[in-house]
Structure formats: C-alpha cells, structure tokens
Write an enzyme that holds these catalytic residues in place. Sequence first.
Site, mmCIF file in Angstrom:
data_model
loop_
_atom_site.group_PDB
_atom_site.id
_atom_site.type_symbol
_atom_site.label_atom_id
_atom_site.label_comp_id
_atom_site.label_asym_id
_atom_site.label_seq_id
_atom_site.Cartn_x
_atom_site.Cartn_y
_atom_site.Cartn_z
ATOM 1 N N ASP A 47 5.448 -1.949 8.518
ATOM 2 C CA ASP A 47 4.357 -2.164 9.470
ATOM 3 C C ASP A 47 4.281 -3.651 9.771
ATOM 4 O OD1 ASP A 47 1.767 -3.157 7.652
ATOM 5 O OD2 ASP A 47 3.055 -1.734 6.579
ATOM 6 N N ASP A 92 -7.189 1.394 10.389
ATOM 7 C CA ASP A 92 -7.017 0.508 9.237
ATOM 8 C C ASP A 92 -8.401 0.043 8.786
ATOM 9 O OD1 ASP A 92 -6.606 -1.594 7.487
ATOM 10 O OD2 ASP A 92 -5.074 -2.587 8.691
ATOM 11 N N GLU A 127 -10.099 -1.278 5.411
ATOM 12 C CA GLU A 127 -9.706 -1.668 4.061
ATOM 13 C C GLU A 127 -10.612 -2.675 3.384
ATOM 14 O OE1 GLU A 127 -6.274 -4.614 4.169
ATOM 15 O OE2 GLU A 127 -5.999 -3.566 6.080
#
Length: 515
Positions: free
Chosen positions: A314, A403, A405
């Site tokens: 990624d 995403d 996190e």
Amino acid sequence: MKKICLFAFLFLFLLAFPRESHAAASSNSHIQLDGKDISVSKGVQIQEVKGNVLVPLRLIVEELGYSVNWESKTGTITIHKENLNLSLQVNNPIASVNDQPMGLAVAPLLNGGTTYVPLRFVSEQTGVEVVWNNELKTVFLTTPPASSGNSVTTRDHSATQAASDAIESERTAVNQIRFNNHQLTITVDGKVSPKVTKLTQPDRIVVDIPDSKFGEEFPASQSFNNGGQGSFPVTEDLDVSKVRYSMFSTNPASVRIVVDLDHSTPFHLINADDGKVIVALDQATEESASTDTVISTIPVEPTISSDGHAQGIDVSHHNGNIDWQQVAAAGKTFAFIKATEGTKYQDNQFLANVQGARDANILVGAYHFLNATTVDGARQEAANFARAIDSAGGRLDLPPVMDYENNPKGLTSAQISEVAHAFLDEMEKLTGREPIVYTGNVFASKFDPTFSMYKLWVARYSTTQKPTAVPAWNSWWAWQYSSTGSVPGISGQVDLDEYNGTIDELRASLAGSLD
C-alpha cells in the site's frame, strides 16, 4: 508597508482571545489612530477580558484601507491588502497567513456582531506604536513617519522579505503525526535529520525536526489548543499515554513532538529519507529494558511464512514515483493506493499510481484516511473519497477501504462505531460496493461485533506474530505486516501486505467486480 506590518502582527499575535460570555465592555472607551478618534461614530466599545484589551478588528483595518470580508455562516473573516492575505475564524485557534496555518494562543471573539482581537504592545519590528491608557480607556495607534523616499530602503526591504519568504518555503513541512502499532510515524515533505532524545522524570521521547514547519495538510487531521500546541491521547498502547506537538523554536524554526511514556521504554529511529520518520518502540525484553540510548537502524524485514498467500503493498505520495512494472516483477499482485483524507484532500499521486498499477496488471484498490469525529463529518469524507474513485475511472478492482486507526479527539468506543458506520454506509450508497475496514490490531478491539460483516485489513508489524482475534473479527482478510519493507521499483521503505489466500482465490472472490 508599516501599516501592513502592524496588522500582520496583530493576526500573528492574536493572543488571549476570550469567549464571548467572559467579555465585558469598557464604557466610554475610544480608539485613536494618529490622533483621530475612529470609534465614536461607530458606537463600539473596547472589550476587557481578564486584563486583556480587545479591539474591533474591522473598524481599524477598514480605516487603513484593507479589504475585509465576513462570512457569517462559518464565522470567518478574511483580510487582504497588497501581498498580505489573512484569515481567521471565531472560536478557531488556527489562523491562515498567506495560506500558511498558524496556531493561535486562543480563538477570536464575536460580541454583538463585531469581531474583536486582543491588543498588546507591539514589538519594535512592527514599526507601529500601540498604547492602551487604562485611565482614559483609550487605545492610541500611531503609525511612524513615512519613509524619506530613499528607493534603496524600499528595495532592501523587498529583498529582505523575498529572502525570508524563500527560507520559509524551503522548510520541510510536517504533514501528519500518528501513533499506532507501537510506533510514532511523522510524515514529512523532504529529507530531515531529526534529533531524538530520551528524557526521564517523567519518561518521554522528544523528537525535534530542525528547519521545519507544520504543512498545509496538517490541520486537516490534527488541531492545536489555545496555547498553539496540540496533543492526542494514545489509548491502545500499554507503554504510551499521549503524543504532544508544537512549534518548539522559531530561530531556527523547529517542530517538536513528544511521546509521553508510562514507563521507560527502549526504541529505535527509522529515517530512510522516504517521507516518513518512525520512532519504533521495542518490545520489552530483559536485555532491551536496560538500554537507554537511541539506536538508528533499519530493522530486518520480516520473513513471512505465507503458505502461497498473495503479496501486495500500500502506497501514497510519500513513496514518490513508482516503477510499477518492477513492483509486479517482484511478485506483488495487489496494491492499495491512498486516495483521500478528510473532506477535501486528494493525494497528488493517486491517479498516477492507479494507472501505473493497472498497466502492470496489479489488482488496484484505494483507501481513505478517516479524520471525522461526527456522523455528518464522516459522510462528507465519504463523498470526497467517492469523488476521487470516480476521477480514476470509477470502479476499481478491490473494494474501497476505510482507514480508521487512531483517535486524536478521544472518542468513546460507541462514538467510534457511530462515525465508522456512517462512513461505511455512505460509501456503500455512493459506490455500490461494501467497503473494507483497515485498522491496527489493538485499535480493532474498539469496533463492536456489528462490524463483523465487513472484511478486515489489519496492521500488526511483527516478524513472527500474526494478528489476533478481536470482538468484531476472528479472522483477517489482509494483513499489513511491515511498514519498513523494500520492493524493487520503490525508493525507500514501503508497507507490505498479505492476502489471506492465494492470488487465484483473491481474483475468484472479486470475479463479479472484475467483469
């Protein structure tokens, strides 16, 4: 130019802005500019707040010929004159000076429809005398005599300003600060030589980035408090309680990041000039517990027993220009590419990376870094992500990824779930595809079992240990097992990922999407 300096200073200083409820008007107060009373006809009163004197901003700047715009919906005031552009927002401690963010001590005050800023004695560099006479309740503003007309002085000033602007533009931008998976990651534009120090009583790690500034991207993901400093709690790590950041020095300019530790913890610095500075905390062992020095090293890349599992990467703009043909030749069969962050930002390498990966016959997906703290904010961020995917030709090979996190605003687990569901629901509505959740192995425990319907792409950096089960997931779809990998075609370190199955199984699972 002297008048410009005065109000540039007022905006840069903007100190001690109080809340409206704490302000008190000074009766029979006045503002004099070069002997002229400019407040009487306007019917405004100077505000006094805890010993601070605040003056009506618009009244003064309009007298000096500045262009002023007020947007009531957002509480934003912008001021322009010549090459100076200033913007500030009521109750917002971040101002913009020529498109550069500047942390303020406290936010501006709105009272009775008038925006007030605090008045303090102006330093010699402004060239303007500012005096508050408490007995007369009067502010005296005195501009210095005009220049003698010596053209050399004007040229010298312009040259000095140009040199100052050039130095400012050359400073490395700190764009983001994160703490997850037992490591601090600082994303920067350019090469840096950080100074890392371990201090005790209390235990903390101090990272100074010399000749640096906060970049334009930074306020989109993190904020400053009333003192021009910022911080976010770390609730998912047993060794760390908080991360703090601020402009530590202006001469030379230096950004400082402090990791507050719960106890003495060994660590090592990773700086490969790839746009990331990483302070990785070491797992406690009998040997490492006695080590107090900083070790600058690149850790050995994990050796994964993948059982034929598909391998991928990624990336974002921090990985620079990528030779995707080399990446494919190295056996990487899928890639997730950063598309967006927040409500407006789109990665400037997104479209190029998507096209390069497609040309190399690599399965392509996109991810969005979530900053939202409200349901409405989450939906707006989903719309930004969907627009980026559309700009890349629409449907990609792999499902869109949320995403999520970190938790810099300290949301509860219930709030985290609410924001995440809002984003995921909106993305599915906009794209017609069920998104994937990316997060860290520890942060994943904050998601309740209602998220088990989504596939999990989980980060856990380890040479031996795979991700563990959490309430919402007892298995992972993909595993990000390293942030320090090395892949041909990519300069510097890169994130490495593994699909929980073979490439044939991955393609089969996407068969309907790839048609």
